[in-house]
Design a protein around this motif. Structure first.
Motif, PDB file in Angstrom:
ATOM      1  N   LEU A  32     -57.423  49.368  19.668  1.00 60.59           N
ATOM      2  CA  LEU A  32     -58.707  50.034  19.451  1.00 60.59           C
ATOM      3  C   LEU A  32     -58.996  51.051  20.553  1.00 60.59           C
ATOM      4  O   LEU A  32     -59.620  52.083  20.297  1.00 60.59           O
ATOM      5  CB  LEU A  32     -59.832  49.003  19.338  1.00 60.59           C
ATOM      6  CG  LEU A  32     -59.755  48.088  18.113  1.00 60.59           C
ATOM      7  CD1 LEU A  32     -60.935  47.121  18.106  1.00 60.59           C
ATOM      8  CD2 LEU A  32     -59.710  48.884  16.810  1.00 60.59           C
ATOM      9  N   GLU A  44     -60.052  41.047  11.259  1.00 63.77           N
ATOM     10  CA  GLU A  44     -60.467  41.473   9.922  1.00 63.77           C
ATOM     11  C   GLU A  44     -61.907  41.968   9.912  1.00 63.77           C
ATOM     12  O   GLU A  44     -62.205  43.064   9.409  1.00 63.77           O
ATOM     13  CB  GLU A  44     -60.312  40.300   8.962  1.00 63.77           C
ATOM     14  CG  GLU A  44     -60.771  40.571   7.540  1.00 63.77           C
ATOM     15  CD  GLU A  44     -60.602  39.341   6.682  1.00 63.77           C
ATOM     16  OE1 GLU A  44     -59.806  39.403   5.726  1.00 63.77           O
ATOM     17  OE2 GLU A  44     -61.265  38.306   6.962  1.00 63.77           O
ATOM     18  N   THR A  48     -63.755  42.932  12.417  1.00 67.27           N
ATOM     19  CA  THR A  48     -63.888  44.128  13.248  1.00 67.27           C
ATOM     20  C   THR A  48     -63.458  45.364  12.470  1.00 67.27           C
ATOM     21  O   THR A  48     -64.132  46.406  12.502  1.00 67.27           O
ATOM     22  CB  THR A  48     -63.048  44.005  14.530  1.00 67.27           C
ATOM     23  OG1 THR A  48     -63.480  42.858  15.276  1.00 67.27           O
ATOM     24  CG2 THR A  48     -63.177  45.250  15.395  1.00 67.27           C
ATOM     25  N   ALA A  49     -62.335  45.271  11.744  1.00 72.20           N
ATOM     26  CA  ALA A  49     -61.851  46.398  10.952  1.00 72.20           C
ATOM     27  C   ALA A  49     -62.846  46.768   9.854  1.00 72.20           C
ATOM     28  O   ALA A  49     -63.069  47.952   9.572  1.00 72.20           O
ATOM     29  CB  ALA A  49     -60.488  46.078  10.351  1.00 72.20           C
ATOM     30  N   ILE A  67     -55.397  45.090   8.900  1.00 73.81           N
ATOM     31  CA  ILE A  67     -56.403  45.824   9.687  1.00 73.81           C
ATOM     32  C   ILE A  67     -56.584  47.230   9.127  1.00 73.81           C
ATOM     33  O   ILE A  67     -57.709  47.693   8.898  1.00 73.81           O
ATOM     34  CB  ILE A  67     -55.984  45.880  11.169  1.00 73.81           C
ATOM     35  CG1 ILE A  67     -56.090  44.490  11.812  1.00 73.81           C
ATOM     36  CG2 ILE A  67     -56.832  46.899  11.946  1.00 73.81           C
ATOM     37  CD1 ILE A  67     -55.349  44.374  13.130  1.00 73.81           C
ATOM     38  N   LEU A  68     -55.484  47.929   8.884  1.00 71.03           N
ATOM     39  CA  LEU A  68     -55.554  49.292   8.378  1.00 71.03           C
ATOM     40  C   LEU A  68     -56.145  49.330   6.975  1.00 71.03           C
ATOM     41  O   LEU A  68     -56.948  50.208   6.644  1.00 71.03           O
ATOM     42  CB  LEU A  68     -54.165  49.932   8.400  1.00 71.03           C
ATOM     43  CG  LEU A  68     -53.537  50.124   9.788  1.00 71.03           C
ATOM     44  CD1 LEU A  68     -52.108  50.654   9.655  1.00 71.03           C
ATOM     45  CD2 LEU A  68     -54.373  51.054  10.646  1.00 71.03           C
ATOM     46  N   SER A 115     -58.267  47.123   5.654  1.00 73.68           N
ATOM     47  CA  SER A 115     -59.692  46.799   5.750  1.00 73.68           C
ATOM     48  C   SER A 115     -60.479  47.988   6.264  1.00 73.68           C
ATOM     49  O   SER A 115     -61.568  48.296   5.768  1.00 73.68           O
ATOM     50  CB  SER A 115     -59.896  45.589   6.670  1.00 73.68           C
ATOM     51  OG  SER A 115     -59.246  44.449   6.148  1.00 73.68           O
ATOM     52  N   PHE A 116     -59.937  48.668   7.260  1.00 73.66           N
ATOM     53  CA  PHE A 116     -60.593  49.858   7.789  1.00 73.66           C
ATOM     54  C   PHE A 116     -60.691  50.945   6.719  1.00 73.66           C
ATOM     55  O   PHE A 116     -61.758  51.521   6.481  1.00 73.66           O
ATOM     56  CB  PHE A 116     -59.845  50.381   9.009  1.00 73.66           C
ATOM     57  CG  PHE A 116     -60.339  51.719   9.481  1.00 73.66           C
ATOM     58  CD1 PHE A 116     -61.525  51.835  10.176  1.00 73.66           C
ATOM     59  CD2 PHE A 116     -59.612  52.873   9.210  1.00 73.66           C
ATOM     60  CE1 PHE A 116     -62.003  53.077  10.589  1.00 73.66           C
ATOM     61  CE2 PHE A 116     -60.070  54.118   9.616  1.00 73.66           C
ATOM     62  CZ  PHE A 116     -61.269  54.214  10.319  1.00 73.66           C
TER      63      PHE A 116
END
Length: 202
Positions: free
Chosen positions: A42, A70, A72-73, A141-142, A144-145
């Motif tokens: 991050l 998860e 956070t994303a 992560i990607l 979810s973002f």
């Protein structure tokens, strides 16, 4: 026009507080998720994207780091979507290729308003970095973002290792986050005042 946002997300598993500023006078990046390698990634996103980024998370790390990363994303994506507003004047499309020693990664971004994610990385990277970052989480992560930022995102590892060597998981993942940061920096740049779509809305 202020392109900044704060998103808080509280569940039975995590408490997440995210601040994003796309046009910061102060490019401070402060990250504290409790997951060391994720914090490092991050930091790459904020630093190489040129964003003001503050992330503070308290999660159920006694179980594992999945929920923390998860959620956070998700909150980070929501903050980007809010900060972008109607996207008037934004460049919209951008790509960036980033080398990290033997690794080469590419990210392509469209601030489309339609979430989509394509992710390609080698399957033979180490399963863990340190004791709390499963490398399988990078894709999640990607995804979810991208979903919550409402962007189309393609991230591809073009080269993962020297011939005859196994990929270095740290390098493979860090190159992806740096490429994403640079692509987001270019895509979110203001270049005019029109909404960049023939539809008139994104």
């Amino acid at each position: 026009m202020s392109r900044k946002a704060r998103v808080t997300r509280t569940t039975g598993e995590t408490s997440v507080d995210v601040h994003v500023d796309l046009d910061p006078a102060d490019k401070t990046v402060e990250i504290a998720t409790g997951v060391g390698f994720f914090d490092h990634m991050l930091h790459q996103l904020g630093k190489h994207g040129g964003f003001g980024l503050k992330v503070k998370v308290k999660g159920d790390l006694h179980i594992d780091a999945h929920h923390t990363m998860e959620d956070t994303a998700i909150a980070l994506g929501q903050a980007f979507a809010e900060a972008l507003g109607d996207k008037a004047g934004a460049v919209r499309f951008a790509d960036a290729s980033v080398p990290l020693d033997e690794v080469l990664a590419r990210a392509v971004v469209d601030l489309s308003g339609r979430p989509y994610m394509v992710h390609e990385e080698p399957v033979d990277i180490a399963p863990m970095i340190n004791t709390d970052y499963p490398t399988s989480m990078t894709r999640h992560i990607l995804e979810s973002f991208a979903y919550h930022a409402k962007i189309c995102l393609h991230v591809t590892v073009l080269r993962a290792s020297n011939p005859g060597q196994k990929p270095d998981a740290h390098h493979v993942i860090e190159a992806q986050f740096k490429a994403l940061a640079r692509a987001l920096k270019a895509a979110t740049r203001i270049d005019g005042d029109e909404i960049p779509s023939t539809k008139g809305v994104l």
